[in-house]
Write an enzyme that holds these catalytic residues in place. Structure first.
Site, PDB file in Angstrom:
ATOM      1  N   ARG A  20       3.141   0.368  10.654  1.00 31.07           N
ATOM      2  CA  ARG A  20       1.881  -0.386  10.737  1.00 31.07           C
ATOM      3  C   ARG A  20       2.086  -1.906  10.780  1.00 31.07           C
ATOM      4  NH1 ARG A  20      -1.520   2.278   6.183  1.00 31.07           N
ATOM      5  NH2 ARG A  20       0.473   3.291   5.743  1.00 31.07           N
ATOM      6  N   LYS A  27      10.235  -3.579   7.836  1.00 30.07           N
ATOM      7  CA  LYS A  27       9.198  -4.111   6.944  1.00 30.07           C
ATOM      8  C   LYS A  27       9.790  -4.891   5.773  1.00 30.07           C
ATOM      9  CE  LYS A  27       6.600  -1.326   4.363  1.00 30.07           C
ATOM     10  NZ  LYS A  27       5.480  -0.429   4.008  1.00 30.07           N
ATOM     11  N   ASP A 107       8.418  -2.547  -0.931  1.00 29.89           N
ATOM     12  CA  ASP A 107       7.290  -3.244  -0.294  1.00 29.89           C
ATOM     13  C   ASP A 107       6.180  -3.556  -1.293  1.00 29.89           C
ATOM     14  OD1 ASP A 107       6.320  -0.727  -0.764  1.00 29.89           O
ATOM     15  OD2 ASP A 107       5.929  -0.219   1.330  1.00 29.89           O
ATOM     16  N   GLY A 141      -2.370   8.025  -4.352  1.00 35.97           N
ATOM     17  CA  GLY A 141      -2.081   8.879  -5.512  1.00 35.97           C
ATOM     18  C   GLY A 141      -3.158   8.751  -6.584  1.00 35.97           C
ATOM     19  N   GLU A 156      -2.296  13.627  -4.303  1.00 36.48           N
ATOM     20  CA  GLU A 156      -2.429  12.703  -3.166  1.00 36.48           C
ATOM     21  C   GLU A 156      -3.801  12.907  -2.527  1.00 36.48           C
ATOM     22  OE1 GLU A 156       0.348  10.388  -2.203  1.00 36.48           O
ATOM     23  OE2 GLU A 156       0.369  10.985  -4.307  1.00 36.48           O
ATOM     24  N   ASN A 372      21.310 -37.870  18.773  1.00 41.04           N
ATOM     25  CA  ASN A 372      22.422 -37.006  18.355  1.00 41.04           C
ATOM     26  C   ASN A 372      22.815 -35.976  19.402  1.00 41.04           C
ATOM     27  OD1 ASN A 372      19.965 -35.648  18.020  1.00 41.04           O
ATOM     28  ND2 ASN A 372      20.839 -34.275  16.499  1.00 41.04           N
ATOM     29  N   ARG A 426      20.441 -54.929  24.800  1.00 43.03           N
ATOM     30  CA  ARG A 426      19.193 -54.784  25.554  1.00 43.03           C
ATOM     31  C   ARG A 426      19.202 -55.817  26.668  1.00 43.03           C
ATOM     32  NH1 ARG A 426      15.995 -57.331  20.470  1.00 43.03           N
ATOM     33  NH2 ARG A 426      16.256 -59.506  21.012  1.00 43.03           N
TER      34      ARG A 426
HETATM   35  C1  UD1 Z   1       2.970   6.825  -2.506  1.00 41.86           C
HETATM   36  C2  UD1 Z   1       2.652   7.832  -3.596  1.00 41.86           C
HETATM   37  C3  UD1 Z   1       1.213   7.637  -4.054  1.00 41.86           C
HETATM   38  C4  UD1 Z   1       0.982   6.223  -4.511  1.00 41.86           C
HETATM   39  C5  UD1 Z   1       1.394   5.243  -3.453  1.00 41.86           C
HETATM   40  C6  UD1 Z   1       1.366   3.840  -3.989  1.00 41.86           C
HETATM   41  C7  UD1 Z   1       3.983   9.814  -3.184  1.00 41.86           C
HETATM   42  C8  UD1 Z   1       3.971  11.194  -2.629  1.00 41.86           C
HETATM   43  N1  UD1 Z   1       2.835   9.159  -3.080  1.00 41.86           N
HETATM   44  O1  UD1 Z   1       2.120   7.112  -1.432  1.00 41.86           O
HETATM   45  O2  UD1 Z   1       0.927   8.523  -5.102  1.00 41.86           O
HETATM   46  O3  UD1 Z   1      -0.365   6.015  -4.838  1.00 41.86           O
HETATM   47  O4  UD1 Z   1       2.761   5.520  -3.013  1.00 41.86           O
HETATM   48  O5  UD1 Z   1       1.618   2.939  -2.977  1.00 41.86           O
HETATM   49  O6  UD1 Z   1       4.972   9.369  -3.702  1.00 41.86           O
HETATM   50  N2  UD1 Z   1       9.718   5.855   1.187  1.00 41.86           N
HETATM   51  C9  UD1 Z   1      11.042   6.144   1.427  1.00 41.86           C
HETATM   52  N3  UD1 Z   1      11.347   7.329   2.015  1.00 41.86           N
HETATM   53  C10 UD1 Z   1      10.408   8.225   2.372  1.00 41.86           C
HETATM   54  C11 UD1 Z   1       9.053   7.922   2.124  1.00 41.86           C
HETATM   55  C12 UD1 Z   1       8.736   6.723   1.533  1.00 41.86           C
HETATM   56  O7  UD1 Z   1      11.919   5.344   1.107  1.00 41.86           O
HETATM   57  O8  UD1 Z   1      10.771   9.282   2.886  1.00 41.86           O
HETATM   58  C13 UD1 Z   1       9.379   4.569   0.530  1.00 41.86           C
HETATM   59  C14 UD1 Z   1       8.588   3.645   1.435  1.00 41.86           C
HETATM   60  O9  UD1 Z   1       9.452   2.780   2.168  1.00 41.86           O
HETATM   61  C15 UD1 Z   1       7.724   2.886   0.451  1.00 41.86           C
HETATM   62  C16 UD1 Z   1       7.531   3.878  -0.688  1.00 41.86           C
HETATM   63  O10 UD1 Z   1       8.541   4.845  -0.567  1.00 41.86           O
HETATM   64  O11 UD1 Z   1       8.403   1.776  -0.066  1.00 41.86           O
HETATM   65  C17 UD1 Z   1       6.166   4.557  -0.674  1.00 41.86           C
HETATM   66  O12 UD1 Z   1       6.006   5.205   0.533  1.00 41.86           O
HETATM   67  P1  UD1 Z   1       4.595   5.335   1.224  1.00 41.86           P
HETATM   68  O13 UD1 Z   1       4.716   6.146   2.433  1.00 41.86           O
HETATM   69  O14 UD1 Z   1       4.004   3.973   1.354  1.00 41.86           O
HETATM   70  O15 UD1 Z   1       3.814   6.135   0.081  1.00 41.86           O
HETATM   71  P2  UD1 Z   1       2.313   6.573   0.077  1.00 41.86           P
HETATM   72  O16 UD1 Z   1       2.142   7.733   0.971  1.00 41.86           O
HETATM   73  O17 UD1 Z   1       1.442   5.427   0.264  1.00 41.86           O
END
Ligand code: UD1
Length: 453
Positions: A20, A27, A107, A141, A156, A372, A426
């Protein structure tokens, strides 16, 4: 950090694709108030003095690892099968670790170390198996509590009932728990959910089922949990980080005349009794001494170092590699780049000083330029102590203007100037007597002058 002095390991999840952001850059490398975004989570983790920091990377893994080399262990998650899967990827890196594991996102740049310490204290006080940080924010969450108010699970949003969707308390994604408990509960998590992913959040329900106590710590300041998924949130996070930085500077004795129009990056240092006037942008690792005055509309970039009591601006531009000694005066429309200016140097108006070493007390008249760049290479020049560079002089690099010499206004200097000498480079002036009167009589021609029509 201590839960009865338990060692701590931090896992930072940063493997998400970040689609996004619609960017060529991963990111967690997006610039944010002077640092790549991941730098904030790392700094927060480092403030806790953990035994290990493991960063789970995916997209652009090599670039991320290179950028933060030496600050963490990196593990790669490929493919990305959810937050639980991401944490499992870090398991081998922590095989020998026993203690508390703190899980953060790469992030979520606004989290403060104090908040994490509060989680640790809560865990110690309650002997909870797991502490989760919650906030009333719009994330997926949902924190579900039982009739006694005890946290029982996280659901979720896509898997939630209409009643659960009404719950305001949400999961920030920050957890603190015992390492053995983490691996034991996480190994039981499946992927039977709307997204077919391994959800880290499922460890809550499993913890409760296994008789572990789960505690939620509601965030006093919900914006701390702001996650950055798109450019609008990036701008929002940058604004909050700037406000935080300005508050810290003012607390430390720096005057910020108009916080609303002042942008100062997170890693900038400014000494006490300095004043930053409206409309200034101070970026990167710039370091300003005590009593510095930055007048309106200045841009200070990169690793500039500015000595005590210097005065900058209005509308001056200091670029990377600028070192200004104490009491230097840089005035309006003056640009300085990769140059070292000794104490008390003055360049009050309309100058460019690039790739120069300038001795103390030297002075640049209005419009003087250190030339320069010849279109192919950049060269360095030296201007000695107390030298006086007249208005509109061009110093063609490489050139040395020795101490206490005087360059006449309008000169183009291509040869070194010895100490105490006057350099004039000059065209000599000539006055053509009666020229204007003759021209008035013959308006169609301009016999002697160089007028243009
Ligand atoms: C997740 C939580 C949710 C919470 C929210 C807060 C889960 C299932 N859900 O949701 O309960 O409210 O964060 O922001 O955990 N990431 C990885 N590998 C992956 C997936 C994600 O490293 O396979 C990392 C992402 O880079 C990010 C973080 O985990 O930094 C959260 O991932 P994101 O997809 O944003 O989570 P949400 O679905 O928003």
């Amino acid at each position: 950090m201590s839960v009865a002095d338990r060692p701590i390991a931090v896992i930072i999840l940063a493997a998400g694709k970040g689609t996004r952001m619609k960017s060529r850059t991963a990111k967690v490398l997006q610039p944010l108030a002077g640092r790549p975004m991941l730098g904030y989570a790392l700094a927060t983790a480092e403030a806790l003095c953990p035994e290990h920091i493991v960063v789970v990377v995916g997209r652009d893994a090599e670039t991320v690892e290179e950028r933060f080399a030496g600050r963490a262990n990196f593990v790669r998650q490929e493919p990305q099968r959810g937050t639980g899967h991401a944490v499992l990827t870090a398991r081998d890196a922590l095989a020998d670790f026993r203690g508390d594991v703190l899980i953060l996102y790469g992030d979520t740049p606004l989290l403060r170390p104090e908040t994490l310490r509060s989680m640790s204290e809560l865990r110690a006080e309650t002997d909870a198996a797991l502490v989760v940080l919650t906030a009333e924010v719009d994330v997926r969450g949902i924190i579900v509590r039982d009739a006694n108010g005890r946290v029982v699970r996280i659901v979720e949003a896509p898997d939630a009932t209409p009643a659960e969707l009404e719950i305001a308390e949400r999961n920030t994604g920050v957890y603190l728990l015992d390492s053995e408990w983490l691996w034991k509960t996480l190994s039981q998590v499946g992927d039977d959910n709307e997204q077919g992913e391994i959800y880290l959040t499922d460890i809550l329900e499993i913890s409760v089922r296994e008789g572990g106590r789960v505690e939620a710590l509601p965030l006093a300041e919900p914006s701390e949990s702001l996650g950055v998924d798109n450019r609008a949130q990036l701008a929002q996070a940058a604004k909050l980080l700037r406000e935080r930085k300005l508050a810290e500077l003012m607390e430390a004795g720096v005057s910020i005349v108009d916080p609303d129009s002042t942008h100062i990056d997170s890693d900038v240092r400014i000494g006490r009794d300095s004043t930053i006037e409206p409309g200034c942008v101070i970026q990167g690792n710039a370091s300003l001494g005590d009593g510095v005055r930055v007048k309106p509309g200045c841009v200070i970039e990169g690793d500039c170092e500015i000595g005590d009591d210097a005065q900058i601006g209005p509308n001056a531009h200091l670029r990377p590699g600028t070192r200004l000694g104490p009491g230097v005066r840089i005035g309006n429309f003056v640009e300085v780049k990769n140059s070292i200016l000794g104490a008390g140097v003055k360049a009050d108006h309309l100058s460019y000083i690039g790739d120069a070493d300038v001795g103390a007390g030297a002075s640049f008249g209005a419009g003087s330029i250190v030339v320069n760049y010849d279109g192919i290479t950049k060269s360095r020049s030296t201007i000695g102590e107390g030298a006086f560079i007249g208005c509109n002089a061009n110093l063609i690099a490489p050139v040395t203007i020795q101490a206490n010499s005087f360059v006449a206004a309008g000169s183009t200097i291509t040869q070194d100037v010895p100490t105490d000498a006057l350099a004039v480079g000059r065209a000599r002036q000539r006055n053509v007597e009666g020229w204007v009167a003759r021209r008035r009589r013959k308006p169609s021609s301009s016999p002697d002058g160089d007028g243009t029509r």
